[in-house]
Design an enzyme around this catalytic site. Structure first.
Site, PDB file in Angstrom:
ATOM      1  N   ARG A 106      21.258   2.976 -32.416  1.00 44.99           N
ATOM      2  CA  ARG A 106      22.231   3.231 -33.489  1.00 44.99           C
ATOM      3  C   ARG A 106      21.554   3.739 -34.761  1.00 44.99           C
ATOM      4  O   ARG A 106      22.151   4.513 -35.510  1.00 44.99           O
ATOM      5  CB  ARG A 106      23.030   1.966 -33.771  1.00 44.99           C
ATOM      6  CG  ARG A 106      24.043   1.737 -32.674  1.00 44.99           C
ATOM      7  CD  ARG A 106      24.834   0.495 -32.895  1.00 44.99           C
ATOM      8  NE  ARG A 106      25.995   0.498 -32.012  1.00 44.99           N
ATOM      9  CZ  ARG A 106      26.748  -0.549 -31.794  1.00 44.99           C
ATOM     10  NH1 ARG A 106      26.474  -1.690 -32.381  1.00 44.99           N
ATOM     11  NH2 ARG A 106      27.784  -0.479 -30.990  1.00 44.99           N
ATOM     12  N   LYS A 162      38.004  -7.641 -18.470  1.00 46.92           N
ATOM     13  CA  LYS A 162      39.433  -7.955 -18.531  1.00 46.92           C
ATOM     14  C   LYS A 162      40.341  -6.740 -18.562  1.00 46.92           C
ATOM     15  O   LYS A 162      40.015  -5.732 -19.179  1.00 46.92           O
ATOM     16  CB  LYS A 162      39.701  -8.770 -19.790  1.00 46.92           C
ATOM     17  CG  LYS A 162      39.109 -10.149 -19.716  1.00 46.92           C
ATOM     18  CD  LYS A 162      39.463 -10.908 -20.956  1.00 46.92           C
ATOM     19  CE  LYS A 162      39.042 -12.359 -20.820  1.00 46.92           C
ATOM     20  NZ  LYS A 162      39.287 -13.087 -22.052  1.00 46.92           N
TER      21      LYS A 162
HETATM   22  P1  AMP Z   1      33.955  -5.681 -21.201  1.00 47.66           P
HETATM   23  O1  AMP Z   1      33.357  -6.207 -22.475  1.00 47.66           O
HETATM   24  O2  AMP Z   1      35.391  -5.978 -21.026  1.00 47.66           O
HETATM   25  O3  AMP Z   1      33.620  -4.216 -20.970  1.00 47.66           O
HETATM   26  O4  AMP Z   1      33.256  -6.511 -20.018  1.00 47.66           O
HETATM   27  C1  AMP Z   1      31.892  -6.462 -19.751  1.00 47.66           C
HETATM   28  C2  AMP Z   1      31.505  -7.684 -18.995  1.00 47.66           C
HETATM   29  O5  AMP Z   1      32.257  -7.758 -17.806  1.00 47.66           O
HETATM   30  C3  AMP Z   1      30.062  -7.705 -18.592  1.00 47.66           C
HETATM   31  O6  AMP Z   1      29.411  -8.739 -19.265  1.00 47.66           O
HETATM   32  C4  AMP Z   1      30.108  -7.989 -17.086  1.00 47.66           C
HETATM   33  O7  AMP Z   1      29.176  -8.947 -16.658  1.00 47.66           O
HETATM   34  C5  AMP Z   1      31.510  -8.515 -16.889  1.00 47.66           C
HETATM   35  N1  AMP Z   1      31.982  -8.291 -15.520  1.00 47.66           N
HETATM   36  C6  AMP Z   1      31.951  -7.152 -14.829  1.00 47.66           C
HETATM   37  N2  AMP Z   1      32.412  -7.326 -13.586  1.00 47.66           N
HETATM   38  C7  AMP Z   1      32.744  -8.624 -13.468  1.00 47.66           C
HETATM   39  C8  AMP Z   1      33.257  -9.422 -12.394  1.00 47.66           C
HETATM   40  N3  AMP Z   1      33.511  -8.894 -11.196  1.00 47.66           N
HETATM   41  N4  AMP Z   1      33.468 -10.730 -12.631  1.00 47.66           N
HETATM   42  C9  AMP Z   1      33.207 -11.254 -13.849  1.00 47.66           C
HETATM   43  N5  AMP Z   1      32.718 -10.561 -14.897  1.00 47.66           N
HETATM   44  C10 AMP Z   1      32.486  -9.250 -14.711  1.00 47.66           C
END
Ligand code: AMP
Length: 404
Positions: free
Chosen positions: A38, A209
């Site tokens: 950044r 999510k």
């Molecule tokens: P986000 O901040 O919503 O983009 O989510 C990113 C996070 O989602 C990362 O820390 C991943 O470890 C988690 N993640 C990805 N796939 C999975 C899964 N199948 N189950 C649980 N967590 C997940």
């Protein structure tokens, strides 16, 4: 679509006192910066402003100190790093407002630069002021920040989706207010991708999510040909299709919404592709027992990555794409045993030859981890901001700037 706001190229900077909001929200551990992407991203604007004969005061936040002066979130390490990158002295002010800082800012000569301490050491920086009293407090803080210069530049794309004191409200008191080069580059890239995409246009959406990505899914559906879903959010969709997803991540309250989203994709003729196989684990741990499973996942097991057939199918879509937007990992890539899906997608995007835009802290981390950054057309510095922009929302940090 390009940025219709003035940039530092459009104004006279000679002899001016520039106050620029940057996004130096870098990961710091034990006083050491772990990734200076950044800071590097702001260098073109910083160099240009200094070369044009202005003095420069930099404002930024780092982490979430919640309005308290907590030196764990000090920006001091960024001053040290910037000094290295610029090869010239970078002064550091231990506050972002007050007589002392204003004195330091006024003493800067043309071509000199200073970084102020974390703006989020004050709750007025990012509070949503509702009462008159809070509004007055925040306004007083904004007026203090405004004393630091007579030209405002916003180059902090990563916080442009927030109407904070140093990202938007300050424009009320400092004119001209213009965009820096990073802001311009981000908006032009994202804007063009959305306005005139070369097709097929493929969106890859993952992450934990569905809830954080629903709006972007809705808006992307108006624009893209194909959406590939991965990560924890995939399992709410699989549940909506009637699968048993075991202990996989699921937002039960969104199962109906997921059904509506699948239906909307069908009606619009958008290919909405979900995993066909998964890597299931018997606990949330890199050392867990694992097995490749289809979309029905037994109780006691949770899917932590997409499986090999899914990877092949996604690679095929990515290979044919001409424009790709990727936000969110395909699995728990922080754990090496569940990183294959994300890394394979990353490699496929890098090899695709398509215009590729990657945004979101985790997908950017995956790209950096893979060493393939140079093969991505644009790695966005703003996760939330790039999503909100793709959703078609106005970014307050951009809206507040002077029109062209
Ligand atoms: P986000 O901040 O919503 O983009 O989510 C990113 C996070 O989602 C990362 O820390 C991943 O470890 C988690 N993640 C990805 N796939 C999975 C899964 N199948 N189950 C649980 N967590 C997940």
């Amino acid at each position: 679509m390009s940025l219709n706001k003035k940039t530092i190229r459009d104004i006279d900077l000679k002899g001016k006192k520039v106050v620029m909001r940057v996004d130096f929200n870098v990961p710091v551990k034990d006083g050491k910066i772990k990734d200076d992407t950044r800071i590097q991203a702001a260098l073109p604007s910083i160099k240009y402003i200094l070369e044009k004969g202005a003095s420069l005061v930099l404002l930024s936040h780092l982490g979430r100190p919640d309005g308290e002066k907590n030196l764990e979130f000090s920006l001091k390490p960024t001053a040290v790093q910037l000094e290295k990158l610029l090869g010239k002295k970078v002064a550091f002010a231990s506050d972002c407002i007050g007589e002392e800082v204003v004195k330091q800012a006024n003493a800067l000569k043309s071509g000199e630069v200073m970084i102020c301490e974390n703006t989020r050491f004050y709750k007025e920086e990012d509070m949503k002021a509702k009462t008159d009293e809070d509004k007055q407090k925040q306004d007083a803080f904004v007026r203090e920040l405004a004393k630091l210069g007579n030209v405002y530049v916003n180059d902090a794309f990563g916080t442009a989706h927030r109407a904070h004191a140093s990202t938007a409200l300050i424009c009320k008191y400092v004119r001209p207010s213009v965009a820096g080069f990073l802001m311009e580059k981000e908006i032009n890239y994202l804007g063009n991708a959305v306005a005139n995409p070369k097709r097929p246009f493929v969106a890859i959406i993952g992450g934990a999510k569905v809830s954080g990505k629903l709006e972007v899914l809705k808006s992307l559906m108006e624009k893209v040909d194909t959406i590939l879903i991965g990560g924890g959010m995939a399992y709410t969709f699989l549940k909506a299709q009637g699968h048993n997803i075991g202990g996989s991540l699921c937002e039960n309250e969104l199962v109906d919404t997921a059904k509506d989203t699948l239906k909307a994709a069908k009606e619009k003729g958008v290919k909405f592709i979900l995993p066909v196989d998964n890597i299931a684990a018997d606990k949330f741990d890199n050392a867990a027992n694992t097995k490749i499973v289809g979309n029905d996942i037994a109780d006691g097991w949770m899917a932590l990555d997409i499986g090999p057939k899914t990877i092949e199918a996604y690679k095929c879509e990515i290979k044919n794409a001409k424009t790709i937007v990727w936000n969110g990992p395909m699995g728990c890539f922080e754990m090496p045993n569940f990183a294959n899906g994300t890394m394979s997608v990353c490699k496929a995007v890098a090899d695709s030859g398509a215009i590729s835009i990657v945004g979101g802290g985790d997908s950017v981390a995956a790209v950096n981890q893979s060493g393939l950054t140079d093969k991505i057309s644009h790695v966005s510095t703003g996760g939330g901001a790039s999503l909100e922009f793709l959703e078609g929302k106005n970014l307050p940090g951009v809206t507040a700037l002077d029109d062209k």
